[in-house]
Scaffold this active site. Structure first.
Site, PDB file in Angstrom:
ATOM      1  N   ARG A  21       0.834  -1.219   0.000  1.00 57.01           N
ATOM      2  CA  ARG A  21       0.000   0.000   0.000  1.00 57.01           C
ATOM      3  C   ARG A  21       0.860   1.256   0.000  1.00 57.01           C
ATOM      4  NH1 ARG A  21      -3.697  -0.481   4.949  1.00 57.01           N
ATOM      5  NH2 ARG A  21      -1.766  -1.342   5.731  1.00 57.01           N
ATOM      6  N   ASN A  39      -6.191  -2.699   1.901  1.00 61.00           N
ATOM      7  CA  ASN A  39      -6.165  -4.155   2.011  1.00 61.00           C
ATOM      8  C   ASN A  39      -7.595  -4.661   2.059  1.00 61.00           C
ATOM      9  OD1 ASN A  39      -3.386  -4.339   2.124  1.00 61.00           O
ATOM     10  ND2 ASN A  39      -3.298  -4.489   4.343  1.00 61.00           N
TER      11      ASN A  39
END
Length: 95
Positions: A21, A39
């Site tokens: 990320r 996520n």
């Protein structure tokens, strides 16, 4: 100027717990894109990105490679209606 283009992508593989990320946000910011990354409970990472079509396509190519510690097995994406609601690219909590 090219019209704004938007995609929603799901990235499969070893993409959680490997700074995916953070690297995704960094790549998006460097390319001047807006949107978010998060996520998912199924072990994938979901991405929504808006920007000029050519730049978003470069970003999709980046998603296939990912962060240095990730192992991307598949990237699925589809076009979305660009809303222009995002003024930055952020990391969101799990979805």
């Amino acid at each position: 100027m090219n019209p704004t283009y938007c995609i929603r992508a799901k990235v499969h593989g070893r993409v959680q717990g490997v700074a995916f990320r953070s690297y995704t946000r960094q790549a998006a910011v460097e390319l001047g894109l807006s949107g978010w990354v998060r996520n998912c409970s199924d072990g994938t990472v979901e991405v929504l990105a808006e920007g000029e079509r050519m730049i978003v396509e470069q970003f999709i190519n980046w998603l296939h490679v990912g962060s240095p510690f990730s192992q991307v097995s598949k990237v699925e994406y589809n076009d979305q209606t660009a809303t222009g609601e995002f003024d930055s690219f952020e990391i969101r909590f799990s979805g």
